[in-house]
Design an enzyme around this catalytic site. Structure first.
Site, PDB file in Angstrom:
ATOM      1  N   GLY A  37       0.824  -1.205   0.000  1.00  0.00           N
ATOM      2  CA  GLY A  37       0.000   0.000   0.000  1.00  0.00           C
ATOM      3  C   GLY A  37       0.863   1.263   0.000  1.00  0.00           C
ATOM      4  O   GLY A  37       1.970   1.276  -0.550  1.00  0.00           O
ATOM      5  N   SER A  38       0.372   2.267   0.676  1.00  0.00           N
ATOM      6  CA  SER A  38       1.019   3.578   0.618  1.00  0.00           C
ATOM      7  C   SER A  38       2.425   3.583   1.207  1.00  0.00           C
ATOM      8  O   SER A  38       3.202   4.505   0.929  1.00  0.00           O
ATOM      9  CB  SER A  38       0.177   4.604   1.374  1.00  0.00           C
ATOM     10  OG  SER A  38      -1.116   4.624   0.842  1.00  0.00           O
ATOM     11  N   THR A  39       2.726   2.604   2.062  1.00  0.00           N
ATOM     12  CA  THR A  39       4.073   2.615   2.626  1.00  0.00           C
ATOM     13  C   THR A  39       5.113   2.556   1.510  1.00  0.00           C
ATOM     14  O   THR A  39       6.244   2.987   1.680  1.00  0.00           O
ATOM     15  CB  THR A  39       4.291   1.408   3.545  1.00  0.00           C
ATOM     16  OG1 THR A  39       3.993   0.217   2.821  1.00  0.00           O
ATOM     17  CG2 THR A  39       3.408   1.467   4.778  1.00  0.00           C
ATOM     18  N   TYR A  40       4.710   2.029   0.396  1.00  0.00           N
ATOM     19  CA  TYR A  40       5.638   1.837  -0.712  1.00  0.00           C
ATOM     20  C   TYR A  40       6.068   3.166  -1.330  1.00  0.00           C
ATOM     21  O   TYR A  40       7.104   3.246  -1.974  1.00  0.00           O
ATOM     22  CB  TYR A  40       4.958   0.958  -1.766  1.00  0.00           C
ATOM     23  CG  TYR A  40       5.913   0.183  -2.633  1.00  0.00           C
ATOM     24  CD1 TYR A  40       6.819  -0.716  -2.069  1.00  0.00           C
ATOM     25  CD2 TYR A  40       5.915   0.339  -4.016  1.00  0.00           C
ATOM     26  CE1 TYR A  40       7.677  -1.444  -2.865  1.00  0.00           C
ATOM     27  CE2 TYR A  40       6.778  -0.387  -4.808  1.00  0.00           C
ATOM     28  CZ  TYR A  40       7.655  -1.281  -4.239  1.00  0.00           C
ATOM     29  OH  TYR A  40       8.510  -1.996  -5.007  1.00  0.00           O
ATOM     30  N   LYS A  41       5.239   4.195  -1.089  1.00  0.00           N
ATOM     31  CA  LYS A  41       5.519   5.490  -1.710  1.00  0.00           C
ATOM     32  C   LYS A  41       6.889   6.029  -1.321  1.00  0.00           C
ATOM     33  O   LYS A  41       7.555   6.696  -2.106  1.00  0.00           O
ATOM     34  CB  LYS A  41       4.447   6.515  -1.285  1.00  0.00           C
ATOM     35  CG  LYS A  41       3.105   6.297  -1.962  1.00  0.00           C
ATOM     36  CD  LYS A  41       2.043   7.187  -1.335  1.00  0.00           C
ATOM     37  CE  LYS A  41       0.663   6.754  -1.803  1.00  0.00           C
ATOM     38  NZ  LYS A  41      -0.383   7.324  -0.941  1.00  0.00           N
TER      39      LYS A  41
END
Lengths: 385, 711
Positions: B307-311
């Site tokens: 999810g957004s942690t990948y950003k």
């Protein structure tokens, strides 16, 4: 009587060598019984001294029996030969009476006497020997006649041997048979009669062995103990391993490995194997020497006894000790087929020790009546020959 | 009186005598043959018969945490075995034994009548059952007299066999890391499986004197032979931090009625994993009760959408590639943007934002726009260098490599777009935290470590596993820059204000990932994630928290961040880091106490006071690379009681050790090694003993140890 006063004066000379040898063997027996039985006794009774304590009590009683035998003038037995014989017969019959006889492992060899169990066959041997000595001495020259010299003896002995064999106690039965035949041979029975008895007895024994698969198996195992080492030859194989392990000087007293439940009957019939394992060939030579001294003294007494009854009695008593010893040694070393037979003086067992000590006592009494060289002139007159 | 015997009779007596002499010579000859000629051979043969080559079963080595706390131990237990072929009265034995062993009679009889030479009747008896069996056997042995002509008894064919049993004294703690062993002591899962050979020990065989009933006669054996013991494994796991992580994770899972959760604590500088927690937990003592799923160490073996942690990795790559600057602005299209045929959304509509703000607010559109600034091939290299899509190399069975699609081969635009906010790919929690740690370690990816040392049973280090840098993925500058950017996430206006640890700065990133159900994204099932590091400027801890299917709230910032905060705050204390700004009240009381103490000691011990002050300073956050282990250990005692470490495993002791302060289990183990029997009184920690310490002891003696509660 003159003899009694001599006893009182302490001047009676009996065979000290014989007595010392007997005591030495009995003492050695205590040591070996302890060594061979302690592991088993500890495991079974929770008391390592279980057997040796009992054997010690028997030894004390044995010393009493020896003293008694030495004390009683052997000529007195002549009057009671048949009484004694019938007493022995009753004893042998009692073992079959339920409640009185004690069965161990389906063999009826013992009679209960209060807290003790007595093995009548051990004393029956003495009874038969006494009877034969009495009879042989009486018949003298008539021994060569079948109906006088052979048949009556064979019938009486056959009855005893048969009863003992019925118990069953083949070891003792065969030993007694050999004693009887040897005594008859010395007594002057014709060799043809003896051969007849041997063939008859041999055939009978052979038949019984063939009939009973257990005994046949035992016989087979004797021929090749290694092949039957896991079943019928197990005991003999363990015995041979024990003896062989001993080597020249043995593994050391108490260091037998076979006694750790490997060798059945380690403290009774196969006690010599444990002894051989612990003290080696030197120990065997010692035991052999002690028995040879004992037997040679016995035969010496037989040769020098004041009368033929004494001679035959001494011979028979010597054989009572010598033959089981020889057969037992032959059995444990695999020379003879396995049969239940204890080693005199060394094996655990009260009746056996008592009977053997009594036999030595009687021998000592005979020896005390031998006309010694220094007293010969006097005795010769006294004897009235 | 009968006349004396004649000369012929004399002759025949002499013949009998000669016959007996001959027999004696013959018998002596036979003994000579057996004892002298064949003696040595027969001795050898007898030895083969009486001495058996007995296997000594190996004893599995210990698994310890980084401070020596025992996580997995081996204890001696007894099993009942039998040789059915030697049993004639299987009916009787099964009837008598059934109540003793608590088994069904029919089941026992079936075992005892099997046509096998050897069967396990019942394994790993409890001490009560073992005692019951011994009593029963003693009674039977008393009852059944030995038959002197065959001393081998039937009862001897049923007996106790000592075995080593694996015990996990901390129960569920770190269960999924440790894994478990089967009943024979073979590792099946986790580290037990991975290090099976190391731990297994060396089975030994020794010649032993056996009596005819199969009992061992010579007893010169040590109760616990160090030669057969396996090597010990020292983990990087810190039992206390592991406990904290598990406790807080369980609390969070319960609070959000979630299906499960995962948490990882790592030292960014070394790659050492301090805690690896998962819910539901697994107790390796009873592993058979758990499903296949629960037995896996999902932090390593499972992959999920980040999810957004990948950003943060997308942005870090873009920054490092100098494709963007943190101050560059991107327009976030007010929450909706068409990409190819699809439309991507933001949770809230945003206008123009800087790169930093895109992370702070977690804009999908912004992240996508940033990702388009980097060539796909270059982005692929960065993501690969972070460690995604490949195994991390951690020594653990069944590691997942995750699912990565090379951006340069992406077929549609939307495929490329979703990667920017962590959709359409899968990473394992370990990969995620390892990549994050690189940012806390000046851009260098470290190899993740679970095992620190392998120690021999005698206490010698066999292998020490040093931290190993794998590669540089970012420049130091970019890494620092990313930390600063991520710090805004936990500050006011960020998505994870609840992750802020009082007195520390936190750099992190939230994530809320829709779970894939079948081939479509679920609209009701989410993973709530938070990954972060503390303190933000020079991290000493990297922590990831993932909550599976929380109910009531789905956002990582709401669900996972508070759990992160709790784990971080408590772990920092354990490691000896205290907040820069202590809450005033506490500070005062500490000072007051110190003053009182200081006054007392002023006259007598001034240098000591000075030293103490020096130490106080040391206790302030040490932001240089390595954690002060000594201080950490000292402080650990305050937070969570850890029993003192046992003396190193040495040979059997011959004086009574000082047992005071040890736990029952440690005392038991120690005395077992001395070969002593022990009676226990009370519970808790040892406070007294008889004989006193230093007394000479002999194996087999009994001692008494008194215990009292430690709280």
């Amino acid at each position: 009587m003159q003899l009694r006063t001599e006893y009182a004066a302490g001047t009676v000379h009996y065979d000290h060598i014989l007595q010392t040898t007997a005591f030495t063997l009995a003492g050695l027996g205590l040591v070996v019984v302890f060594s061979a039985s302690n592991v088993m006794a500890q495991s079974q009774y929770g008391d390592a001294y279980y057997f040796v304590t009992r054997q010690f009590i028997y030894a004390i009683l044995g010393v009493g029996a020896l003293w008694l035998g030495r004390r009683i003038n052997y000529h007195n037995y002549k009057r009671y030969v048949y009484h004694i014989l019938i007493l022995c017969l009753i004893g042998l019959l009692l073992v079959f009476v339920p409640g009185v006889g004690a069965r161990v492992r389906s063999a009826a060899r013992w009679v209960r006497l209060g807290p003790l169990t007595v093995q009548p066959s051990e004393f029956a041997k003495l009874g038969v020997v006494l009877f034969l000595a009495y009879s042989l001495a009486r018949k003298q020259e008539k021994m060569k006649y079948f109906a006088i010299g052979f048949l009556p003896h064979m019938l009486v002995a056959g009855l005893f041997i048969g009863l003992i064999g019925k118990e069953p106690d083949f070891g003792t039965a065969i030993t007694l048979g050999v004693i009887v035949i040897t005594m008859l041979f010395v007594g002057g029975t014709r060799l043809t009669h003896i051969l007849l008895a041997l063939t008859g007895g041999g055939a009978l024994a052979g038949l019984m062995v063939m009939k009973d698969p257990k005994k046949f198996a035992r016989f087979l195992s004797f021929i090749d103990p290694w092949k039957h080492g896991q079943d019928v030859g197990y005991q003999l194989k363990q015995s041979l391993l024990a003896i062989g392990s001993g080597g020249l000087t043995g593994l050391g007293p108490g260091h037998s490995r076979t006694k750790l439940f490997y060798l059945p009957d380690a403290h009774t019939d196969f006690i010599l194997s444990i002894f051989a394992e612990e003290v080696g060939f030197l120990g065997i030579i010692l035991v052999m020497a002690l028995f040879l001294i004992l037997v040679s003294r016995g035969l010496w007494i037989s040769l020098r006894a004041p009368d033929s009854f004494g001679s035959y009695l001494a011979l028979g008593l010597t054989l009572v000790i010598a033959l089981p010893a020889a057969i037992n040694m032959g059995v444990v070393s695999g020379l003879l087929p396995t049969k239940g037979l204890s080693l005199p003086f060394l094996s655990y067992g009260g009746s056996c020790l008592l009977a053997n000590m009594l036999a030595v006592g009687i021998l000592l009494n005979i020896s005390s009546q031998i006309k010694r060289a220094d007293k010969e002139p006097l005795r010769a007159v006294a004897g009235g020959q | 009186m009968t006349p004396t015997i004649g000369k012929w009779v004399r002759l025949r007596i002499v013949i009998v005598g000669l016959g007996l002499l001959l027999a004696s010579v013959w018998i002596t000859g036979r003994f000579f043959q057996l004892q002298i000629l064949e003696g040595p051979d027969l001795y050898e043969e007898a030895t083969g018969e009486y001495k058996k080559f007995c296997p000594i079963l190996p004893v599995r080595g210990l698994i310890l945490d980084r401070r020596g706390t025992e996580l997995a131990v081996s204890t001696r237990v007894a099993s009942v075995v039998a040789h059915p072929q030697q049993l004639k009265n299987a009916g009787r034995w099964s009837r008598e034994l059934a109540p003793v062993l608590g088994m069904k009679q029919a089941e026992l009889k079936e075992l005892l009548t099997r046509a096998r030479p050897f069967v396990w009747v019942k394994r790993h008896l409890t001490p009560e059952r073992e005692e019951a069996f011994r009593t029963w056997k003693a009674e039977v042995e008393k009852k059944d007299k030995i038959n002197p002509s065959d001393p081998r008894r039937e009862i001897d064919a049923i007996y106790l066999l000592p075995e080593a049993k694996r015990i996990y004294p901390q129960r569920t703690l770190a269960g999924s890391i440790l894994g478990f062993c089967d009943i024979d002591g073979k590792g099946l899962e986790g580290l037990e499986c991975q290090f099976d050979e190391t731990l297994y020990g060396k089975p030994k065989q020794s010649w032993k004197m056996i009596d005819a009933r199969g009992h061992i006669v010579s007893t010169g054996e040590k109760a616990w032979d160090p030669e057969v013991m396996g090597n010990n494994l020292v983990l990087t796991i810190d039992r206390t931090i592991q406990h904290i992580a598990e406790k807080e994770l369980a609390k969070g899972v319960e609070k959000w009625r979630a299906a499960g959760g995962l948490a990882l604590v790592m030292q960014p500088q070394t790659g050492e994993i301090l805690a690896m927690a998962q819910v539901p937990v697994m107790d390796p003592n009873f592993y058979t009760k758990y499903s296949e799923e629960a037995r896996h160490n999902r932090n390593i073996t499972h992959a999920l959408e980040p999810g957004s942690t990948y950003k943060v990795f997308i942005v870090a790559s873009a920054l490092d590639a100098q494709a963007v600057k943190s101050t560059d602005k991107f327009h976030c299209e007010n929450g909706k943007m068409a990409v190819g045929k699809e439309v991507i959304h933001d949770a809230h509509p945003y206008g123009s934002m800087t790169v930093e703000q895109i992370i702070t607010k977690s804009s999908n559109i912004g992240a996508y726009k940033i990702s388009t600034k980097v060539r796909p091939a270059q982005m692929d290299v960065y993501l690969k260098n972070f460690g995604f899509g490949q195994r991390s190399g951690i020594i653990f069975p069944g590691e997942s490599s995750g699912v990565m699609r090379a951006l340069r081969h992406a077929r549609t635009l939307i495929d490329r777009a979703t990667v920017a906010f962590g959709q359409g790919i899968a990473v394992s929690p370990l990969q995620l935290l390892m990549a994050l740690s690189a940012m806390g370690n000046d851009g260098v990816v470290m190899e993740p470590l679970l095992v620190k040392e392998i120690v021999s049973p005698q206490g010698q280090k066999i292998k020490e596993i040093q931290p190993r840098p794998l590669r540089r993925v970012l420049s130091q500058q970019t890494a620092q820059q990313m930390l600063a950017i991520m710090e805004t996430v936990t500050q006011k206006g960020g998505t994870a204000t609840q992750a802020a640890v009082e007195g520390f700065t936190v750099a992190g990133k939230t994530g809320t990932a829709q779970k894939l159900v079948g081939r479509a994204y679920s609209h009701s099932k989410f993973n709530a994630l938070f990954i972060g590091m503390v303190p933000a400027d020079k991290p000493v801890l990297a922590i990831s928290v993932i909550i599976d299917e929380p109910k009531g709230a789905i956002y990582g910032g709401v669900v996972a961040a508070p759990i992160f905060k709790e784990i971080a705050a408590q772990s920092l204390r354990v490691l000896g880091y205290y907040p820069e700004k202590e809450p005033k009240k506490e500070n005062e009381s500490v000072l007051a106490k110190k003053d009182a103490k200081g006054k007392k000691e002023q006259k007598t011990d001034k240098p000591a006071q000075a030293a103490k002050n020096g130490k106080e300073k040391e206790n302030a956050p040490v932001l240089g690379g390595i954690i002060p282990v000594g201080v950490a250990a000292a402080n650990a005692q305050e937070v969570n009681f850890t029993p003192p470490k046992l003396p190193a495993l040495q040979g059997p002791m011959n004086v009574m050790p000082d047992l005071r302060g040890y736990t029952i289990r440690q005392v038991l183990d120690l005395l077992h090694r001395c070969g002593l029997h022990c009676r226990f009184e009370g519970s808790g920690l040892a406070v007294g003993q008889d004989p006193p310490p230093g007394t000479a002891i002999n194996p087999g003696e009994t001692c008494v140890v008194r215990f009292q509660g430690n709280s």
